[in-house]
Scaffold this motif. Structure first.
Motif, short mmCIF file in Angstrom:
data_model
loop_
_atom_site.label_atom_id
_atom_site.label_comp_id
_atom_site.label_asym_id
_atom_site.label_seq_id
_atom_site.Cartn_x
_atom_site.Cartn_y
_atom_site.Cartn_z
N ARG A 1 23.52 14.23 6.49
CA ARG A 1 23.44 15.60 5.92
C ARG A 1 22.08 15.71 5.35
O ARG A 1 21.23 16.65 5.41
N SER A 2 21.98 14.59 4.40
CA SER A 2 20.80 14.88 3.56
C SER A 2 19.40 14.66 4.42
O SER A 2 18.57 15.23 3.94
N PHE A 3 19.43 13.56 5.24
CA PHE A 3 18.44 13.53 5.99
C PHE A 3 18.13 14.50 6.89
O PHE A 3 16.84 14.64 7.15
N LEU A 4 19.12 15.21 7.53
CA LEU A 4 18.95 16.48 8.36
C LEU A 4 18.20 17.47 7.45
O LEU A 4 17.34 18.17 8.21
N ARG A 5 18.77 17.55 6.21
CA ARG A 5 18.01 18.74 5.50
C ARG A 5 16.81 18.37 5.26
O ARG A 5 15.77 19.27 5.19
N LEU A 6 16.31 17.06 4.73
CA LEU A 6 15.09 16.54 4.27
C LEU A 6 14.22 17.00 5.60
O LEU A 6 13.08 17.04 5.47
N SER A 7 14.58 16.70 6.75
CA SER A 7 13.67 16.86 7.99
C SER A 7 13.72 17.91 8.65
O SER A 7 12.87 18.25 9.60
N GLY A 8 14.39 18.94 7.95
CA GLY A 8 14.48 20.09 8.63
C GLY A 8 15.02 20.11 10.00
O GLY A 8 14.43 20.90 11.00
N GLY A 9 15.92 19.05 10.42
CA GLY A 9 16.26 19.00 11.63
C GLY A 9 15.38 18.45 12.67
O GLY A 9 15.79 18.52 13.90
N PHE B 1 17.64 10.29 13.57
CA PHE B 1 17.79 9.02 14.05
C PHE B 1 17.70 8.03 12.66
O PHE B 1 18.45 7.27 12.68
N ALA B 2 17.08 8.35 11.77
CA ALA B 2 16.56 7.57 10.81
C ALA B 2 18.15 8.08 9.96
O ALA B 2 18.71 7.09 9.39
N GLY B 3 18.47 9.18 9.59
CA GLY B 3 19.81 9.56 9.03
C GLY B 3 21.09 8.78 9.82
O GLY B 3 21.79 8.23 9.04
N GLY B 4 21.09 8.62 10.91
CA GLY B 4 22.07 8.23 11.82
C GLY B 4 21.98 6.74 11.52
O GLY B 4 22.98 6.11 11.20
N PHE B 5 20.97 6.07 11.43
CA PHE B 5 21.11 4.51 11.31
C PHE B 5 21.55 4.42 10.10
O PHE B 5 22.44 3.41 9.66
N LEU B 6 20.65 4.96 8.93
CA LEU B 6 21.04 4.61 7.35
C LEU B 6 22.75 5.11 7.35
O LEU B 6 23.34 4.18 6.59
N VAL C 1 15.39 16.21 -6.75
CA VAL C 1 13.89 16.23 -6.13
C VAL C 1 14.10 16.49 -4.46
O VAL C 1 13.55 17.31 -4.02
N ALA C 2 14.90 15.64 -3.95
CA ALA C 2 15.10 15.75 -2.27
C ALA C 2 15.63 17.10 -2.11
O ALA C 2 14.96 17.72 -1.15
N LEU C 3 16.45 17.32 -2.68
CA LEU C 3 16.92 18.90 -2.51
C LEU C 3 16.12 20.05 -2.62
O LEU C 3 16.19 20.83 -1.89
N GLY C 4 15.19 19.71 -3.79
CA GLY C 4 14.32 20.75 -3.95
C GLY C 4 13.50 21.06 -3.08
O GLY C 4 13.12 22.21 -2.61
N VAL C 5 12.96 19.82 -2.48
CA VAL C 5 11.88 19.77 -1.41
C VAL C 5 12.60 20.46 -0.29
O VAL C 5 11.79 21.28 0.34
N ALA C 6 13.67 20.04 0.01
CA ALA C 6 14.42 20.56 1.22
C ALA C 6 14.29 22.16 1.15
O ALA C 6 14.25 22.82 2.15
N HIS C 7 14.66 22.57 -0.02
CA HIS C 7 15.04 24.10 -0.18
C HIS C 7 13.78 25.04 -0.07
O HIS C 7 13.66 25.75 0.70
#
Lengths: 315, 268
Positions: free
Chosen positions: A133-141, A147-152, A302-308
């Motif tokens: 979920r974190s990766f999905l939010r960071l990458s904006g889907g 893929f990176a989120g799935g792997f990690l 920070v990550a969440l802020g960026v995503a937001h």
């Protein structure tokens, strides 16, 4: 061999009664919540969907690919199930898989089944959900996020579950902490790569064939913030507890001794509590943990802020 | 090819097979709990417990060889417990050099390791006898009787129903992959690309399997709705437990409690 068991299933006799009982209780509570949520989300569809997907995970664990030295890579499936079904349904599916493995195939014990469900079902799912979920939010889907989120997510679900197994063994006094954690963690760092690669392969196939199943734009299901926080907590806890426990095996050894006492019924439970101290943790170690947790929170803040801000821009 | 050989259930005519599945499940769990509670070093109790499970194994007509072969599954895990021989206790028993270190084995550590190994061996035998002498529908009934949530039991049942179907599908996928990948005798002529590529192929297969399962579950759901399914799990009421089964249950539990008391009083 048709049915290859993974090394992650703890057999009976390897956990103390106290540890087994505590993990049974935690598992029962989480599973109760998960069943309720799944019932609300899926209604009457849940029984056929969960049952068949559990069978698919079981069958999927047979798919393998050769790795050097005659061994082969396998799938555990917690991450894939989490990505495709959401955390609550994934917990139910993994519970069904692990339960049948223990009951029918003796892959994992019955008394320690609570612990096995906890490690593979609950920890694996929570950690996967948190990472994906974190990766999905960071990458904006975007593709790379999936893929990176799935792997990690897959890799971390294996490593963290293995660390949990090692800690449980150590607390039960069945294996010295420093050795168990290093060995389990080390082996599963490699095994996790196989899990990650297979998960990415599966995601790539589904991304091409049925993108709708990945639910990229779907709003997070109810209660998933709780799961996200749970995943973060478990990942953080194990990441910091494990090096601590392996560098201060005395502390765990002490807990294990107490546990051993309960096993042999030489002292009753209440004598444990009055002067409950955790030797081996000096202030320095405590400070390291606090620093680590603060650092982790900062990074994700920070990550969440960026995503937001990104989401606001696109909106 | 069908993979019914995956099912560990071996139908035989034996008193163990004939025993009520609910009684069998409770007794198996009680046995495993007793084994877990038995103090370290109470060797005579372990031997008595071994005698109990071996007798049940012989009574079940499954063949001791069969039970022991299946019990081997738990063996690899014992490696995890080996180090406690060297890290636990004061009474040095033996020592041997290992490179620059000297490993010293302690009596207390050895005792602890031996009891962990015995515990897991005894427990897994009980689980093997249970699974091999009880058909899965009977096990489901027993699970309902010990108050495992109905919904979960229904999912277990459906998983079991489609397990063989989906495993067959996985085997077909693997056969198709094998048929399309020529492989030379020498390692140099290994088919396919890098390990990562092979893992991706396996992943594609897993994704495919998932997709098929999704679609199958849709069809199953439609079929269930067509037959009147409304989300309620209905099952036949459990039959009453016969007096013979009650006696077996009581006798078994008393025996286990006596063994446990024996262990506690003399070695606790």
């Amino acid at each position: 061999m048709i049915y290859a068991p993974a090394q992650m299933h703890i057999p009976d006799g390897f956990l103390s009664i106290l540890v087994s009982a505590i993990l049974w209780a935690v598992t029962a509570v989480v599973l109760g919540i998960a069943l309720k949520r799944v019932g609300q989300d899926l209604g009457e569809r849940q029984v056929p969907l969960m049952g068949v997907l559990a069978a698919a995970i079981f069958a999927g664990q047979m798919l393998n690919f050769p790795v050097a030295g005659g061994t082969s890579g396998h799938l555990m499936g917690a991450a894939l199930a989490t990505i495709l079904l959401g955390p609550w349904a994934a917990i139910v599916v993994m519970t069904t898989v692990v339960g049948v493995q223990a009951l029918v195939f003796q892959d994992g014990g019955l008394l320690v089944l609570g612990a096995n469900i906890f490690n593979m079902g609950i920890i694996g799912v929570l950690v996967s959900h948190f990472v994906y979920r974190s990766f999905l939010r960071l990458s904006g889907g975007k593709r790379w996020g999936i893929f990176a989120g799935g792997f990690l997510a897959a890799w971390l679900s294996i490593v963290v579950a293995a660390l949990a197994v090692a800690l449980q063994l150590a607390v039960s006094g069945r294996s010295p902490a420093n050795l168990a954690i290093a060995a389990m963690g080390g082996i599963h760092t490699l095994i996790g790569i196989g899990e990650g690669l297979i998960t990415v392969g599966a995601l790539a196939f589904l991304y091409a064939a049925r993108r709708d199943l990945l639910q990229i734009d779907a709003p997070a299901p109810k209660g998933s913030r709780m799961v996200w926080v749970g995943g973060l907590t478990i990942a953080a806890l194990l990441a910091f507890l494990s090096p601590l426990a392996s560098s201060h095996p005395d502390g765990l050894e002490w807990v294990a001794e107490q546990n051993g006492f309960i096993d042999t019924a030489q002292s009753s439970l209440y004598t444990l509590i009055p002067d409950y101290v955790f030797p081996g943790i000096s202030n320095e170690a405590l400070a390291t943990i606090v620093a680590g947790i603060v650092g982790l929170l900062l990074v994700f803040g920070v990550a969440l802020g960026v995503a937001h801000t990104r989401r606001k821009k696109t909106a | 090819m069908h993979i019914h050989f995956l099912d560990p259930f071996r139908p035989r005519l034996s008193p163990v097979h004939a025993l009520d599945p609910r009684v069998k499940l409770v007794l198996a769990l009680a046995y495993i709990l007793t084994v877990a509670l038995t103090p370290v070093g109470a060797w005579p109790v372990y031997f008595l417990l071994l005698a109990v499970i071996l007798s049940v194994g012989i009574l079940s007509a499954l063949g001791l060889g069969f039970i022991q072969r299946r019990a081997l599954l738990a063996l690899p895990f014992m490696l995890a417990a080996v180090p406690i021989i060297f890290t636990n206790g004061e009474t040095a028993l033996f020592s041997f050099p290992l490179g620059t270190w000297t490993l010293t084995g302690y009596a207390e550590g050895l005792a602890r390791f031996a009891s962990v190994a015995l515990k897991s061996w005894l427990s897994v035998q009980a689980a093997v006898v249970l699974a091999s002498s009880t058909s899965f529908p009977d096990l489901l009934q027993a699970m309902r009787a010990i108050r495992i949530p109905r919904l979960l039991v229904a999912m277990f049942g459906l998983m079991w129903r489609y397990l063989f179907v989906l495993v067959d599908e996985a085997l077909r996928l693997m056969r198709a992959r094998a048929a399309r990948s020529g492989q030379g005798a020498e390692a140099v002529h290994r088919s396919g690309g890098s390990m990562a590529w092979q893992a991706r192929v396996a992943g594609g297969m897993a994704g495919n399997l998932f997709l098929r399962a999704f679609e199958r579950s849709d069809r199953i759901y439609m079929a269930m709705v067509a037959r009147g399914y409304d989300g309620e799990i209905r099952s036949l009421p459990l039959s009453a437990i016969g007096s013979g089964s009650w006696l077996t249950l009581a006798g078994g539990l008393i025996l286990l409690i006596l063994l446990l008391l024996f262990g506690f009083l003399l070695w606790g």
